[in-house]
Motif scaffolding. Structure first.
Motif, PDB file in Angstrom:
ATOM      1  N   TRP A 169       0.846  -1.172   0.000  1.00 25.51           N
ATOM      2  CA  TRP A 169       0.000   0.000   0.000  1.00 25.51           C
ATOM      3  C   TRP A 169       0.897   1.244   0.000  1.00 25.51           C
TER       4      TRP A 169
ATOM      5  N   VAL B  71      -0.039  11.763   3.431  1.00 26.55           N
ATOM      6  CA  VAL B  71      -0.174  12.395   4.748  1.00 26.55           C
ATOM      7  C   VAL B  71      -0.038  13.905   4.564  1.00 26.55           C
TER       8      VAL B  71
ATOM      9  N   TRP C 102      -3.475  11.687   8.271  1.00 21.81           N
ATOM     10  CA  TRP C 102      -3.548  10.663   7.246  1.00 21.81           C
ATOM     11  C   TRP C 102      -4.716  10.939   6.312  1.00 21.81           C
TER      12      TRP C 102
ATOM     13  N   TYR D 242       3.106  14.478   2.143  1.00 21.92           N
ATOM     14  CA  TYR D 242       4.078  13.390   2.115  1.00 21.92           C
ATOM     15  C   TYR D 242       3.415  12.111   1.608  1.00 21.92           C
TER      16      TYR D 242
ATOM     17  N   GLN E  31       2.831   2.314   3.012  1.00 22.05           N
ATOM     18  CA  GLN E  31       1.953   1.927   4.111  1.00 22.05           C
ATOM     19  C   GLN E  31       1.585   0.461   3.976  1.00 22.05           C
ATOM     20  N   LYS E  32       1.186  -0.177   4.988  1.00 19.75           N
ATOM     21  CA  LYS E  32       0.589   0.328   6.186  1.00 19.75           C
ATOM     22  C   LYS E  32       1.650   0.509   7.289  1.00 19.75           C
ATOM     23  N   ASP E  33       2.907   0.258   6.935  1.00 19.49           N
ATOM     24  CA  ASP E  33       3.974   0.318   7.930  1.00 19.49           C
ATOM     25  C   ASP E  33       4.555   1.716   8.112  1.00 19.49           C
ATOM     26  N   PHE E  34       4.377   2.613   7.107  1.00 19.54           N
ATOM     27  CA  PHE E  34       4.964   3.942   7.181  1.00 19.54           C
ATOM     28  C   PHE E  34       6.468   3.860   7.395  1.00 19.54           C
ATOM     29  N   ASP E  35       7.116   2.870   6.792  1.00 22.41           N
ATOM     30  CA  ASP E  35       8.544   2.678   6.996  1.00 22.41           C
ATOM     31  C   ASP E  35       9.403   3.527   6.063  1.00 22.41           C
TER      32      ASP E  35
ATOM     33  N   TRP F   5       9.302   7.178   3.593  1.00 26.34           N
ATOM     34  CA  TRP F   5       8.573   8.412   3.300  1.00 26.34           C
ATOM     35  C   TRP F   5       9.237   9.146   2.143  1.00 26.34           C
ATOM     36  N   GLY F   6       8.429   9.876   1.397  1.00 33.46           N
ATOM     37  CA  GLY F   6       8.973  10.771   0.396  1.00 33.46           C
ATOM     38  C   GLY F   6       9.508  12.039   1.058  1.00 33.46           C
TER      39      GLY F   6
END
Lengths: 113, 115
Positions: free
Chosen positions: B33, B37, B47, B95, B99-103, B105-106
């Motif tokens: 996913w 944000v 979110w 941003y 996801q769903k981990d949000f590990d 980011w841009g």
């Protein structure tokens, strides 16, 4: 929606001293698979957020071991054992158990006294 | 190495349309996913919504449902966030994040809406 609260919202700290941030959720974050999807993020000034901790207490790769996460159910804590200058920024907790929506806490601003 | 690279800053007028992008690399784009944000000036993280590029399943936050459209083009590993009619209150940093981990980011896309 799950409401996330954090305290304190502002945390002035002395270099080398410990710091602790509390995060609470409006309902339990234990998912049906037994995991608790509570993450902590750091956002340094002018930067994108960065994940520090996932599933309550798992430190991400490259995150210093002075950062630790703990808690269960609805109460969680992020601790910094000895604050360094590079730790200045805003810290957010976020729940990923009851989505949509994912929800973030309001953020805790950490700065140096 | 996983990377999310977002499109550049935009300055728009109220009522204009806009589509910003987020290109993923270093991982299987269709297997995770990806979503968006919002961070309004001086405020926290909100979110907005999420898409699964594998089958285009899309979910929105109730706060943003009907206000924005999230899409993805898996052939070029790119996710999009678009507005049909911008408002001054859409001024924010946006941003993308895996996801769903949000590990991952841009770097963020600053959108400024002003007459």
């Amino acid at each position: 929606d799950v409401v996330m609260t954090q305290s304190p919202l502002s945390l002035p700290v002395t270099l080398g001293q410990p710091a602790s941030i509390s995060c609470r959720s409006s309902q339990s974050l234990v998912y049906s698979d037994g995991n608790t999807y509570l993450n902590w993020f750091q956002q340094r000034p002018g930067q994108s957020p960065r994940r520090l901790i996932y599933k309550v207490s798992n430190r991400d790769s490259g995150v210093p071991d002075r950062f630790s996460g703990s808690g269960s159910g609805t109460d969680f804590t992020l601790k910094i054992s000895r604050v360094e200058a590079e730790d200045v920024g805003v810290y957010y907790c976020m729940q990923g158990t009851h989505w949509p929506p994912f929800t973030f806490g309001p953020g805790t601003k950490v700065d140096i006294k | 190495e996983v990377q999310l690279v977002q499109s550049g800053a935009e300055v728009k007028k109220p009522g204009e349309s806009l589509k910003i992008s987020c290109k993923g690399s270093g991982y299987s784009f269709t297997s995770y996913w990806i979503g968006w944000v919002r961070q309004m000036p001086g405020k926290g993280l909100e979110w907005m919504g999420i898409i699964y590029p594998g089958d285009s399943d899309t979910r929105y936050s109730p706060s943003f449902q009907g206000q924005v459209t999230i899409s993805a083009d898996k052939s070029i590993s790119t996710a999009y966030l678009q507005w049909s009619s911008l408002k001054a209150s859409d001024t924010a940093m946006y941003y993308c994040a895996r996801q769903k981990d949000f590990d991952y980011w841009g770097q963020g896309t600053l959108v400024t809406v002003s007459s």
